[in-house]
Design a protein around this motif. Structure first.
Motif, PDB file in Angstrom:
ATOM      1  N   GLN A  56       0.832  -1.191   0.000  1.00 22.78           N
ATOM      2  CA  GLN A  56       0.000   0.000   0.000  1.00 22.78           C
ATOM      3  C   GLN A  56       0.871   1.247   0.000  1.00 22.78           C
ATOM      4  N   ILE A  57       0.413   2.249  -0.761  1.00 23.25           N
ATOM      5  CA  ILE A  57       1.166   3.511  -0.817  1.00 23.25           C
ATOM      6  C   ILE A  57       1.004   4.237   0.511  1.00 23.25           C
ATOM      7  N   ALA A  58       2.146   4.461   1.183  1.00 25.65           N
ATOM      8  CA  ALA A  58       2.129   5.125   2.476  1.00 25.65           C
ATOM      9  C   ALA A  58       2.321   6.623   2.345  1.00 25.65           C
ATOM     10  N   ASP A  59       3.158   7.051   1.390  1.00 26.69           N
ATOM     11  CA  ASP A  59       3.396   8.483   1.239  1.00 26.69           C
ATOM     12  C   ASP A  59       4.080   8.744  -0.102  1.00 26.69           C
ATOM     13  N   VAL A  60       3.936   9.979  -0.568  1.00 26.43           N
ATOM     14  CA  VAL A  60       4.575  10.434  -1.805  1.00 26.43           C
ATOM     15  C   VAL A  60       5.463  11.621  -1.459  1.00 26.43           C
ATOM     16  N   PHE A  61       6.740  11.548  -1.858  1.00 27.90           N
ATOM     17  CA  PHE A  61       7.709  12.587  -1.510  1.00 27.90           C
ATOM     18  C   PHE A  61       8.125  13.356  -2.769  1.00 27.90           C
ATOM     19  N   GLY A  62       8.099  14.676  -2.649  1.00 27.68           N
ATOM     20  CA  GLY A  62       8.565  15.535  -3.720  1.00 27.68           C
ATOM     21  C   GLY A  62      10.047  15.825  -3.587  1.00 27.68           C
ATOM     22  N   PRO A  63      10.598  16.741  -4.414  1.00 27.13           N
ATOM     23  CA  PRO A  63      12.030  17.060  -4.372  1.00 27.13           C
ATOM     24  C   PRO A  63      12.467  17.536  -2.992  1.00 27.13           C
TER      25      PRO A  63
END
Length: 339
Positions: A56-63
């Motif tokens: 499961q996708i826990a988090d999305v990180f940007g630059p």
């Protein structure tokens, strides 16, 4: 993997990825999918990182630089892991997505597309061009397209994208009803319309269609020959230009046939000029009225009562029966006709 790889995996503190050409998604290789608590995640400007825990996708990180910990990942509240002398690792995956534009991707018709043209009727056309894409929704693209592979390149999806583009452009050409003779002057407009038409299909899988270019739409050879013939007939409307055209064609044919020599060139040149002159005379000369055939007068008897004279002029003969007449005779002694 051996014991050395296991120990090395426990000391991983920096997670990063340098983009490879043509790679859309890359999964960071961690030993046994174990990522150390407190590891540093470095995401560059052209990237997005997705932290996946137990599928499961826990988090999305940007630059930027991010610290992986339970404080920064509130979704991971219960970590069931083997207790080592080090901090408890995450049993998770980190995926890097390349957010840059992927340019100069090619599309083209595998088979001819049938369309109806107002001038030539049903014809088959082929087309090709280029397009550019980029990832628009990383989470959607990861779920719907990528799956669980180690990496995902543009070559893994270009076949599918090409079929979507060809289908959309074919449908657009049929709806636009632009004659094939005018297609070359509408490439830019058709490209923009295709971009707007196809964008929803790309957005549904997490991609953005950045640009689309129609480089050429080609016709079957027989249709091209028909267009050439029509152009030749249009030139024939001006007979002076037609004669020049025929002369140039004869010279070209002679050049392509060196075995014909000067005689072949002269024959072709003469035929072209003769044809042009003949057509010029036919068009410029007024039509001559047809003359009625001379009427034939019916023959009647005794139309000539004068005696027929010999070349000497001394003897006379009857004009009816041809008998010899005496001197100063007024009637024929044979038939009685008056002389």
């Amino acid at each position: 993997m051996g014991l050395f790889d296991f120990i090395k995996g426990q000391f991983i503190e920096v997670i990063e990825w340098l983009d490879d050409k043509g790679v859309l998604v890359y999964r960071f290789p961690a030993y046994d999918n174990a990522i150390k608590m407190g590891a540093k995640l470095i995401v560059r400007e052209s990237q997005t990182a997705i932290f996946v825990n137990e599928g499961q996708i826990a988090d999305v990180f940007g630059p930027g630089t991010h610290t992986l910990s339970t404080q920064n990942l509130p979704v991971l509240t219960a970590l069931n892991s083997w207790k080592y002398a080090f901090n408890s690792p995450f049993k998770s995956d980190v995926y890097f997505l390349n957010m840059a534009n992927f340019t100069d991707l090619k599309w083209g018709t595998t088979n001819p597309v049938i369309m109806r043209d107002p001038e030539f009727g049903m014809i088959r056309i082929r087309g090709f061009g280029s397009y550019s894409i980029k990832v628009g929704d990383p989470a959607l693209f990861l779920r719907d397209i990528f799956g669980t592979k180690q990496e995902f390149t543009t070559s893994s999806i270009t076949g599918f994208l090409k079929s979507v583009i060809v289908s959309g452009i074919s449908d657009l050409l049929g709806e636009s009803k632009i004659p094939v003779a005018d297609l070359s002057s509408s490439y830019d407009e058709l490209g923009q319309l295709s971009l707007a038409k196809l964008q929803p299909h790309f957005s549904s899988i997490g991609l953005i269609l950045s640009s689309l270019t129609i480089e050429n739409v080609s016709l079957p050879e027989e249709v091209e020959k028909m267009i050439d013939r029509k152009s030749s007939m249009n030139i024939a409307g001006n007979l002076d230009n037609y004669m020049k055209y025929q002369t140039a064609e004869a010279i070209r044919e002679a050049a392509n046939n060196p075995d014909g020599g000067v005689a072949g060139a002269g024959a072709g040149l003469g035929a072209g000029m003769a044809m042009g002159q003949m057509m010029s005379q036919m068009i410029n000369s007024p039509a001559e009225p047809r003359q009625a055939p001379p009427s034939q007068q019916p023959s009647t008897q005794h139309t000539n009562t004068q005696p027929v004279q010999q070349a000497s002029g001394t003897k006379k003969f009857c004009s009816e029966c041809g008998a010899k007449l005496g001197e100063n005779a007024k009637f024929c002694s044979e038939c009685g006709s008056k002389t």
